[in-house]
Design a protein around this motif. Structure first.
Motif, PDB file in Angstrom:
ATOM      1  N   GLU A  24       1.035  -1.249  -0.007  1.00  0.00           N
ATOM      2  CA  GLU A  24      -0.122  -0.181   0.051  1.00  0.00           C
ATOM      3  C   GLU A  24       0.931   1.289   0.116  1.00  0.00           C
ATOM      4  O   GLU A  24       1.926   1.318   0.413  1.00  0.00           O
ATOM      5  CB  GLU A  24      -0.978   0.078   1.311  1.00  0.00           C
ATOM      6  CG  GLU A  24      -1.711  -1.356   1.354  1.00  0.00           C
ATOM      7  CD  GLU A  24      -2.820  -1.668   0.539  1.00  0.00           C
ATOM      8  OE1 GLU A  24      -2.899  -0.536  -0.311  1.00  0.00           O
ATOM      9  OE2 GLU A  24      -3.252  -2.680   0.532  1.00  0.00           O
ATOM     10  N   THR A  25       0.283   2.230  -0.544  1.00  0.00           N
ATOM     11  CA  THR A  25       0.849   3.460  -0.581  1.00  0.00           C
ATOM     12  C   THR A  25       0.617   4.424   0.768  1.00  0.00           C
ATOM     13  O   THR A  25       1.456   5.278   1.208  1.00  0.00           O
ATOM     14  CB  THR A  25       0.789   4.505  -1.790  1.00  0.00           C
ATOM     15  OG1 THR A  25      -0.556   4.517  -2.216  1.00  0.00           O
ATOM     16  CG2 THR A  25       1.447   3.798  -2.998  1.00  0.00           C
ATOM     17  N   ASN A  26      -0.538   3.866   1.170  1.00  0.00           N
ATOM     18  CA  ASN A  26      -1.131   4.783   2.288  1.00  0.00           C
ATOM     19  C   ASN A  26      -2.253   3.985   3.136  1.00  0.00           C
ATOM     20  O   ASN A  26      -2.563   2.861   2.793  1.00  0.00           O
ATOM     21  CB  ASN A  26      -1.991   6.256   1.904  1.00  0.00           C
ATOM     22  CG  ASN A  26      -2.776   6.025   0.806  1.00  0.00           C
ATOM     23  OD1 ASN A  26      -2.470   5.131  -0.192  1.00  0.00           O
ATOM     24  ND2 ASN A  26      -4.069   6.473   0.921  1.00  0.00           N
ATOM     25  N   ASN A  27      -2.693   4.556   4.099  1.00  0.00           N
ATOM     26  CA  ASN A  27      -3.669   3.900   5.051  1.00  0.00           C
ATOM     27  C   ASN A  27      -3.385   2.395   5.215  1.00  0.00           C
ATOM     28  O   ASN A  27      -4.366   1.269   5.201  1.00  0.00           O
ATOM     29  CB  ASN A  27      -5.150   3.885   4.709  1.00  0.00           C
ATOM     30  CG  ASN A  27      -5.354   5.508   4.408  1.00  0.00           C
ATOM     31  OD1 ASN A  27      -4.830   6.452   4.767  1.00  0.00           O
ATOM     32  ND2 ASN A  27      -6.812   5.544   3.827  1.00  0.00           N
ATOM     33  N   LEU A  28      -2.037   1.995   5.597  1.00  0.00           N
ATOM     34  CA  LEU A  28      -1.630   0.740   5.634  1.00  0.00           C
ATOM     35  C   LEU A  28      -2.632  -0.284   6.295  1.00  0.00           C
ATOM     36  O   LEU A  28      -2.894  -1.444   6.002  1.00  0.00           O
ATOM     37  CB  LEU A  28      -0.344   0.603   5.899  1.00  0.00           C
ATOM     38  CG  LEU A  28       0.472  -0.735   6.162  1.00  0.00           C
ATOM     39  CD1 LEU A  28       0.868  -1.179   4.608  1.00  0.00           C
ATOM     40  CD2 LEU A  28       1.781  -0.996   6.740  1.00  0.00           C
ATOM     41  N   ASP A  29      -2.823   0.126   7.694  1.00  0.00           N
ATOM     42  CA  ASP A  29      -3.488  -0.681   8.541  1.00  0.00           C
ATOM     43  C   ASP A  29      -5.086  -1.004   7.997  1.00  0.00           C
ATOM     44  O   ASP A  29      -5.501  -2.217   8.061  1.00  0.00           O
ATOM     45  CB  ASP A  29      -3.571  -0.385   9.961  1.00  0.00           C
ATOM     46  CG  ASP A  29      -2.148  -0.142  10.662  1.00  0.00           C
ATOM     47  OD1 ASP A  29      -1.364  -0.067   9.924  1.00  0.00           O
ATOM     48  OD2 ASP A  29      -2.235  -0.329  11.965  1.00  0.00           O
ATOM     49  N   GLU A  30      -5.569  -0.017   7.442  1.00  0.00           N
ATOM     50  CA  GLU A  30      -6.978  -0.382   7.183  1.00  0.00           C
ATOM     51  C   GLU A  30      -7.172  -0.973   6.135  1.00  0.00           C
ATOM     52  O   GLU A  30      -8.013  -2.028   5.963  1.00  0.00           O
ATOM     53  CB  GLU A  30      -7.579   1.298   6.860  1.00  0.00           C
ATOM     54  CG  GLU A  30      -8.933   1.348   6.515  1.00  0.00           C
ATOM     55  CD  GLU A  30      -9.292   2.809   6.108  1.00  0.00           C
ATOM     56  OE1 GLU A  30      -8.791   3.817   6.264  1.00  0.00           O
ATOM     57  OE2 GLU A  30     -10.416   2.766   5.199  1.00  0.00           O
ATOM     58  N   TYR A  31      -6.290  -0.647   5.055  1.00  0.00           N
ATOM     59  CA  TYR A  31      -6.337  -1.583   3.868  1.00  0.00           C
ATOM     60  C   TYR A  31      -6.101  -3.132   4.104  1.00  0.00           C
ATOM     61  O   TYR A  31      -6.620  -3.795   3.501  1.00  0.00           O
ATOM     62  CB  TYR A  31      -5.409  -0.962   2.713  1.00  0.00           C
ATOM     63  CG  TYR A  31      -5.991   0.477   2.075  1.00  0.00           C
ATOM     64  CD1 TYR A  31      -7.445   0.387   1.844  1.00  0.00           C
ATOM     65  CD2 TYR A  31      -4.987   1.283   1.722  1.00  0.00           C
ATOM     66  CE1 TYR A  31      -7.801   1.830   1.497  1.00  0.00           C
ATOM     67  CE2 TYR A  31      -5.688   2.544   1.031  1.00  0.00           C
ATOM     68  CZ  TYR A  31      -6.940   2.657   1.017  1.00  0.00           C
ATOM     69  OH  TYR A  31      -7.322   3.692   0.435  1.00  0.00           O
ATOM     70  N   ALA A  32      -5.126  -3.337   4.720  1.00  0.00           N
ATOM     71  CA  ALA A  32      -4.527  -4.462   5.178  1.00  0.00           C
ATOM     72  C   ALA A  32      -5.661  -5.339   5.813  1.00  0.00           C
ATOM     73  O   ALA A  32      -5.868  -6.515   5.417  1.00  0.00           O
ATOM     74  CB  ALA A  32      -3.203  -4.643   5.741  1.00  0.00           C
ATOM     75  N   TYR A  33      -6.069  -4.724   6.631  1.00  0.00           N
ATOM     76  CA  TYR A  33      -7.134  -5.501   7.450  1.00  0.00           C
ATOM     77  C   TYR A  33      -8.369  -5.820   6.686  1.00  0.00           C
ATOM     78  O   TYR A  33      -8.927  -6.593   6.983  1.00  0.00           O
ATOM     79  CB  TYR A  33      -7.646  -4.666   8.895  1.00  0.00           C
ATOM     80  CG  TYR A  33      -8.161  -5.238  10.012  1.00  0.00           C
ATOM     81  CD1 TYR A  33      -7.348  -6.320  10.840  1.00  0.00           C
ATOM     82  CD2 TYR A  33      -9.541  -5.129  10.409  1.00  0.00           C
ATOM     83  CE1 TYR A  33      -7.963  -7.117  11.735  1.00  0.00           C
ATOM     84  CE2 TYR A  33     -10.163  -6.037  11.497  1.00  0.00           C
ATOM     85  CZ  TYR A  33      -9.225  -6.820  11.920  1.00  0.00           C
ATOM     86  OH  TYR A  33      -9.622  -7.744  13.091  1.00  0.00           O
ATOM     87  N   ASN A  34      -8.861  -4.674   5.978  1.00  0.00           N
ATOM     88  CA  ASN A  34      -9.913  -5.172   5.029  1.00  0.00           C
ATOM     89  C   ASN A  34      -9.725  -6.052   4.047  1.00  0.00           C
ATOM     90  O   ASN A  34     -10.784  -6.995   3.973  1.00  0.00           O
ATOM     91  CB  ASN A  34     -10.060  -3.948   4.162  1.00  0.00           C
ATOM     92  CG  ASN A  34     -11.056  -2.882   4.761  1.00  0.00           C
ATOM     93  OD1 ASN A  34     -11.812  -3.074   5.914  1.00  0.00           O
ATOM     94  ND2 ASN A  34     -10.927  -1.757   4.301  1.00  0.00           N
ATOM     95  N   LYS A  35      -8.389  -6.311   3.500  1.00  0.00           N
ATOM     96  CA  LYS A  35      -8.093  -7.553   2.709  1.00  0.00           C
ATOM     97  C   LYS A  35      -8.249  -8.733   3.472  1.00  0.00           C
ATOM     98  O   LYS A  35      -8.587  -9.775   3.013  1.00  0.00           O
ATOM     99  CB  LYS A  35      -6.902  -7.220   1.922  1.00  0.00           C
ATOM    100  CG  LYS A  35      -6.727  -6.296   0.896  1.00  0.00           C
ATOM    101  CD  LYS A  35      -5.519  -6.013   0.400  1.00  0.00           C
ATOM    102  CE  LYS A  35      -5.523  -4.647  -0.523  1.00  0.00           C
ATOM    103  NZ  LYS A  35      -4.391  -4.389  -1.014  1.00  0.00           N
ATOM    104  N   LEU A  36      -7.741  -8.437   4.627  1.00  0.00           N
ATOM    105  CA  LEU A  36      -7.660  -9.955   5.533  1.00  0.00           C
ATOM    106  C   LEU A  36      -9.113 -10.343   5.559  1.00  0.00           C
ATOM    107  O   LEU A  36      -9.313 -11.738   5.457  1.00  0.00           O
ATOM    108  CB  LEU A  36      -7.121  -9.470   7.003  1.00  0.00           C
ATOM    109  CG  LEU A  36      -7.337 -10.699   7.988  1.00  0.00           C
ATOM    110  CD1 LEU A  36      -6.110 -11.438   7.855  1.00  0.00           C
ATOM    111  CD2 LEU A  36      -7.064 -10.073   9.298  1.00  0.00           C
ATOM    112  N   LYS A  37     -10.123  -9.452   5.622  1.00  0.00           N
ATOM    113  CA  LYS A  37     -11.560 -10.064   6.085  1.00  0.00           C
ATOM    114  C   LYS A  37     -12.098 -10.178   4.790  1.00  0.00           C
ATOM    115  O   LYS A  37     -12.973 -11.291   4.851  1.00  0.00           O
ATOM    116  CB  LYS A  37     -12.251  -8.562   6.769  1.00  0.00           C
ATOM    117  CG  LYS A  37     -11.829  -8.538   7.991  1.00  0.00           C
ATOM    118  CD  LYS A  37     -12.496  -9.265   9.101  1.00  0.00           C
ATOM    119  CE  LYS A  37     -11.708  -9.507  10.278  1.00  0.00           C
ATOM    120  NZ  LYS A  37     -11.878 -10.590  10.987  1.00  0.00           N
ATOM    121  N   THR A  38     -12.034  -9.338   3.693  1.00  0.00           N
ATOM    122  CA  THR A  38     -12.830  -9.693   2.526  1.00  0.00           C
ATOM    123  C   THR A  38     -12.553 -10.961   1.878  1.00  0.00           C
ATOM    124  O   THR A  38     -13.096 -11.513   1.126  1.00  0.00           O
ATOM    125  CB  THR A  38     -12.931  -8.468   1.560  1.00  0.00           C
ATOM    126  OG1 THR A  38     -11.303  -8.041   1.452  1.00  0.00           O
ATOM    127  CG2 THR A  38     -13.579  -7.173   2.215  1.00  0.00           C
TER     128      THR A  38
END
Ligand code: CTP
Length: 408
Positions: free
Chosen positions: A321-335
């Motif tokens: 990711e280039t930004n919002n690392l935690d949020e995007y990563a956590y979303n990918k984990l879930k979806t």
């Protein structure tokens, strides 16, 4: 993963390479091994027992007919027997079960693993009888470290040199790591590198992934005794792990699906192109207009496909990711319904693609962990240890609650 140092019985036989045994003893002790030395009579012609006694701070054993039953005591004491150098004569005596000196008798009496580091002239090594003997010993589960190829004490150049002490110690540590690994024999499938989505026969859409991280993880898994298959997009790298080379996302998915059955852990490190040109053209697109429009369609999501199988393996994804690392990563984990995701920042002067170093933040259902900046090789090792921990944790939970959520 920490290697538990163990008790090494170092057998030294009569080769000029015996002079390196002094260094080997010193460095084994430095690495935390306890060393006891057994020498054949021929070995004492090349290096004195006093040298090895001084370095190992232990008596050096030579005599089969001492006051104690040394061959049994030593055979029981050793966790591993390393014979370095191992001469052609000793290899032959071992093959035929001779027990005519202390070292060969210990080898017959022990249940510990035996490793040989051969040292001899290239023609002696290549002789049919030596090769046949080695083959027989391999069938009896005796391991060989080396020999190396290079210049020999006799002035010839060829195969038969004993490995250097530092190489022998590295081989030993790798072997101990494999044998003590909780994932010995587990099947692990890993994707790595970029994919290339063809625009025409000479152009493609791709990304900056070098494949280094995926290859390093595949290596870390193989070093721990796992049975690894690497499915790689185009990279400049080579691997000792069995590798299936693919070009685009479609072929990567096909290779993954053909190999995924019975997989214990699936690690998707590949930077798969998210889109590909809808139209596949067979001829080079010519420069005709000011504007060229390429229509793209999404590629198959390989990771999500595997994670959504009826009985998915333990799935690990990556997020760059280039930004919002935690949020995007956590979303990918879930979806994507993953067990774990390893995320890192890329672009804008960050590490990641194309660099030798990286740092990662790892997320799972109820936890997270930061792995600070280091080389991709070291990072792969550390990440893989986290993967093993989480994987074993899930195995325990699935055993106690087979109906439970396999994503956790
Ligand atoms: N992945 C995959 N197949 C795809 C795309 C991605 O297997 N077609 C895997 C990658 O190997 C990686 C993870 O999914 O483990 C990355 O997820 P993704 O959502 O594709 O990340 P980005 O491509 O970064 O997505 P976005 O552009 O939306 O951030």
């Amino acid at each position: 993963m920490k290697i538990k140092p163990s008790k090494i019985l170092l057998g030294i036989t009569g080769s000029i390479a015996a002079y390196k045994s002094a260094d080997l003893v010193r460095n084994l002790i430095k690495q935390g091994f306890t060393v006891r030395v057994v020498m054949t009579d021929a070995a004492t012609k090349f290096i004195t027992p006093l040298t090895l006694q001084t370095l190992s701070k232990q008596p050096v054993y030579r005599d089969l007919f001492g006051t104690e039953i040394e061959h049994i005591n030593l055979a029981r004491w050793a966790d591993t027997i390393l014979i370095a150098p191992a001469t052609a004569d000793f290899i032959t005596r071992l093959t035929y079960g001779h027990a005519n000196d202390l070292l060969s008798t210990i080898c017959l009496a022990t249940t510990a693993p035996i490793i040989l580091a051969p040292a001899m002239n290239q023609h002696m090594w290549n002789a049919t009888i030596t090769q046949e003997n080695c083959q027989k010993l391999r069938h009896r589960n005796i391991k060989f470290f080396g020999p190396a190829t290079g210049s020999q004490a006799c002035g010839e150049i060829g195969t038969g040199r004993m490995l250097e002490p530092s190489e022998l110690i590295q081989c030993l540590q790798n072997l101990i790591l494999k044998q003590s690994s909780p994932i010995q024999g587990k099947k692990i499938l890993i994707t790595a590198g970029p994919t290339r989505e063809d625009i025409d026969p000479v152009r493609f859409i791709s990304n900056r992934s070098s494949g280094r991280m995926g290859y390093a993880i595949a290596n870390a898994a193989a070093m721990r005794g796992a049975s690894v298959i690497l499915i790689s997009g185009p990279t400049a790298l080579t691997s000792e792990v069995p590798t299936i080379s693919v070009n685009n996302a479609k072929d990567m998915l096909k290779a993954v699906m053909e190999n995924v059955s019975n997989t214990d852990i699936f690690i998707a490190v590949a930077a798969v192109a998210d889109y590909r040109p809808i139209q596949q053209v067979n001829q080079k697109i010519k420069k005709k207009s000011e504007l060229l429009q390429l229509d793209l369609e999404p590629t198959e999501d390989i990771l999500a496909t595997v994670a959504n199988l009826p009985k998915p393996p333990f799935t690990v994804g990556f997020a760059a990711e280039t930004n919002n690392l935690d949020e995007y990563a956590y979303n990918k984990l879930k979806t994507k319904k993953l067990n774990m995701i390893a995320a890192n920042l890329v672009g804008n002067g960050n590490l990641g693609f194309d660099s030798m170093d990286n740092k990662l933040k790892v997320f799972w259902n109820d936890g997270e962990l930061e792995l600070p900046r280091c080389s991709k090789t070291v990072l792969a090792d550390k990440l893989f240890d986290v993967i093993i921990q989480r994987f074993l944790d899930r195995c325990t939970r699935m055993k106690t609650n087979p109906q439970g959520n396999s994503q956790i």
